[in-house]
Design a protein around this motif. Structure first.
Motif, PDB file in Angstrom:
ATOM      1  N   GLN A 191       0.824  -1.205   0.000  1.00 10.03           N
ATOM      2  CA  GLN A 191       0.000   0.000   0.000  1.00 10.03           C
ATOM      3  C   GLN A 191       0.859   1.257   0.000  1.00 10.03           C
ATOM      4  O   GLN A 191       0.589   2.203  -0.734  1.00 10.03           O
ATOM      5  CB  GLN A 191      -0.944   0.009   1.210  1.00 10.03           C
ATOM      6  N   THR A 192       1.916   1.256   0.806  1.00  9.41           N
ATOM      7  CA  THR A 192       2.810   2.409   0.845  1.00  9.41           C
ATOM      8  C   THR A 192       3.512   2.573  -0.494  1.00  9.41           C
ATOM      9  O   THR A 192       3.651   3.691  -0.996  1.00  9.41           O
ATOM     10  CB  THR A 192       3.844   2.257   1.978  1.00  9.41           C
ATOM     11  N   ALA A 193       3.940   1.472  -1.096  1.00  2.87           N
ATOM     12  CA  ALA A 193       4.600   1.534  -2.405  1.00  2.87           C
ATOM     13  C   ALA A 193       3.648   2.121  -3.444  1.00  2.87           C
ATOM     14  O   ALA A 193       4.044   2.974  -4.255  1.00  2.87           O
ATOM     15  CB  ALA A 193       5.064   0.143  -2.828  1.00  2.87           C
ATOM     16  N   GLU A 194       2.404   1.705  -3.409  1.00  2.00           N
ATOM     17  CA  GLU A 194       1.415   2.235  -4.353  1.00  2.00           C
ATOM     18  C   GLU A 194       1.199   3.735  -4.137  1.00  2.00           C
ATOM     19  O   GLU A 194       1.139   4.508  -5.096  1.00  2.00           O
ATOM     20  CB  GLU A 194       0.098   1.481  -4.170  1.00  2.00           C
ATOM     21  N   ASP A 195       1.111   4.151  -2.875  1.00  2.00           N
ATOM     22  CA  ASP A 195       0.930   5.573  -2.565  1.00  2.00           C
ATOM     23  C   ASP A 195       2.115   6.406  -3.051  1.00  2.00           C
ATOM     24  O   ASP A 195       1.946   7.502  -3.592  1.00  2.00           O
ATOM     25  CB  ASP A 195       0.749   5.779  -1.062  1.00  2.00           C
ATOM     26  N   VAL A 196       3.314   5.885  -2.852  1.00  2.00           N
ATOM     27  CA  VAL A 196       4.523   6.608  -3.253  1.00  2.00           C
ATOM     28  C   VAL A 196       4.577   6.751  -4.773  1.00  2.00           C
ATOM     29  O   VAL A 196       4.881   7.832  -5.296  1.00  2.00           O
ATOM     30  CB  VAL A 196       5.784   5.888  -2.704  1.00  2.00           C
ATOM     31  N   VAL A 197       4.274   5.690  -5.501  1.00  2.00           N
ATOM     32  CA  VAL A 197       4.296   5.746  -6.972  1.00  2.00           C
ATOM     33  C   VAL A 197       3.231   6.713  -7.467  1.00  2.00           C
ATOM     34  O   VAL A 197       3.470   7.515  -8.380  1.00  2.00           O
ATOM     35  CB  VAL A 197       4.109   4.337  -7.581  1.00  2.00           C
ATOM     36  N   GLN A 198       2.072   6.669  -6.860  1.00  2.00           N
ATOM     37  CA  GLN A 198       0.998   7.580  -7.261  1.00  2.00           C
ATOM     38  C   GLN A 198       1.424   9.037  -7.056  1.00  2.00           C
ATOM     39  O   GLN A 198       1.208   9.884  -7.917  1.00  2.00           O
ATOM     40  CB  GLN A 198      -0.259   7.279  -6.451  1.00  2.00           C
ATOM     41  N   GLU A 199       2.067   9.319  -5.909  1.00  2.00           N
ATOM     42  CA  GLU A 199       2.532  10.684  -5.642  1.00  2.00           C
ATOM     43  C   GLU A 199       3.621  11.093  -6.644  1.00  2.00           C
ATOM     44  O   GLU A 199       3.645  12.230  -7.123  1.00  2.00           O
ATOM     45  CB  GLU A 199       3.058  10.791  -4.209  1.00  2.00           C
ATOM     46  N   ALA A 200       4.519  10.169  -6.970  1.00  7.71           N
ATOM     47  CA  ALA A 200       5.586  10.480  -7.934  1.00  7.71           C
ATOM     48  C   ALA A 200       4.996  10.785  -9.308  1.00  7.71           C
ATOM     49  O   ALA A 200       5.420  11.743  -9.976  1.00  7.71           O
ATOM     50  CB  ALA A 200       6.568   9.314  -8.026  1.00  7.71           C
ATOM     51  N   LEU A 201       4.012  10.007  -9.737  1.00  9.54           N
ATOM     52  CA  LEU A 201       3.393  10.252 -11.031  1.00  9.54           C
ATOM     53  C   LEU A 201       2.571  11.544 -11.016  1.00  9.54           C
ATOM     54  O   LEU A 201       2.496  12.247 -12.030  1.00  9.54           O
ATOM     55  CB  LEU A 201       2.546   9.052 -11.452  1.00  9.54           C
ATOM     56  N   LEU A 202       1.988  11.869  -9.885  1.00 11.44           N
ATOM     57  CA  LEU A 202       1.271  13.139  -9.766  1.00 11.44           C
ATOM     58  C   LEU A 202       2.237  14.313  -9.900  1.00 11.44           C
ATOM     59  O   LEU A 202       1.944  15.306 -10.558  1.00 11.44           O
ATOM     60  CB  LEU A 202       0.540  13.203  -8.420  1.00 11.44           C
ATOM     61  N   ARG A 203       3.411  14.172  -9.316  1.00  2.21           N
ATOM     62  CA  ARG A 203       4.432  15.227  -9.457  1.00  2.21           C
ATOM     63  C   ARG A 203       4.910  15.326 -10.903  1.00  2.21           C
ATOM     64  O   ARG A 203       5.199  16.408 -11.389  1.00  2.21           O
ATOM     65  CB  ARG A 203       5.600  14.963  -8.502  1.00  2.21           C
ATOM     66  N   ALA A 204       4.994  14.180 -11.570  1.00  6.56           N
ATOM     67  CA  ALA A 204       5.375  14.196 -12.983  1.00  6.56           C
ATOM     68  C   ALA A 204       4.298  14.913 -13.797  1.00  6.56           C
ATOM     69  O   ALA A 204       4.599  15.671 -14.722  1.00  6.56           O
ATOM     70  CB  ALA A 204       5.561  12.772 -13.498  1.00  6.56           C
TER      71      ALA A 204
END
Length: 169
Positions: free
Chosen positions: A32-45
């Protein structure tokens, strides 16, 4: 955002999301944390319009760097360390009284080494809080004798404690 930029960001997601999730998973060991982190990174992209102008390798490196920084930020956060803010400070923690108990034990042992007369006046003066006149009246001895017994009794007590390894502060 133009349709070309949107398509480029979708492509970025499709090419890197799975790899980024695996990378985040290795760092966090929590899906879940990994998914949240990737989602935040893609949002920043998504928010960075210059990312679509970079090369594929530069975009990929940027995404991995963002994921790593997000994971580090989570580790440093108070929520991960289970810290909570409180409005009022609770009661003070009970201190360890082991040293106090050991000190009392040493003094009791040392008092046992004194004569009965010395122990009697020290106990009356220091444990019962009695005055010299009161002690003299109770024991039926002159006040000067009480003072003398206190003086020599305390001196003997100090020597007994020194023999037990207790040093004066």
């Amino acid at each position: 955002m133009t349709s070309g930029q949107e398509a480029a960001l979708r492509g970025l997601h499709d090419r890197h999301a799975t790899e980024l999730w695996r990378f985040a998973m290795r760092l966090t060991r929590d899906p879940q944390t990994a998914e949240d982190v990737v989602q935040e990174a893609l949002l920043r992209a998504w928010r960075d319009p210059e990312l679509t102008n970079r090369s594929e390798a530069a975009s990929r490196a940027w995404l991995y760097t963002v994921v790593r920084h997000l994971v580090v930020d989570r580790w440093r956060s108070a929520a991960v360390r289970h810290e909570t803010a409180v409005d009022e400070v609770g009661e003070r923690a009970v201190t360890d009284r082991t040293a106090e108990v050991l000190d009392r034990w040493l003094v009791t042992d040392a008092l046992g080494l004194l004569s009965r007369q010395h122990r009697e006046v020290i106990a009356a003066a220091y444990y019962e809080g009695r005055s010299v006149a009161d002690i003299a009246g109770r024991l039926g001895i002159p006040e000067g004798t009480v003072k003398s017994r206190l003086h020599y009794g305390l001196r003997s007590l100090r020597l007994a404690l020194q023999e037990k390894g207790v040093t004066a502060p």
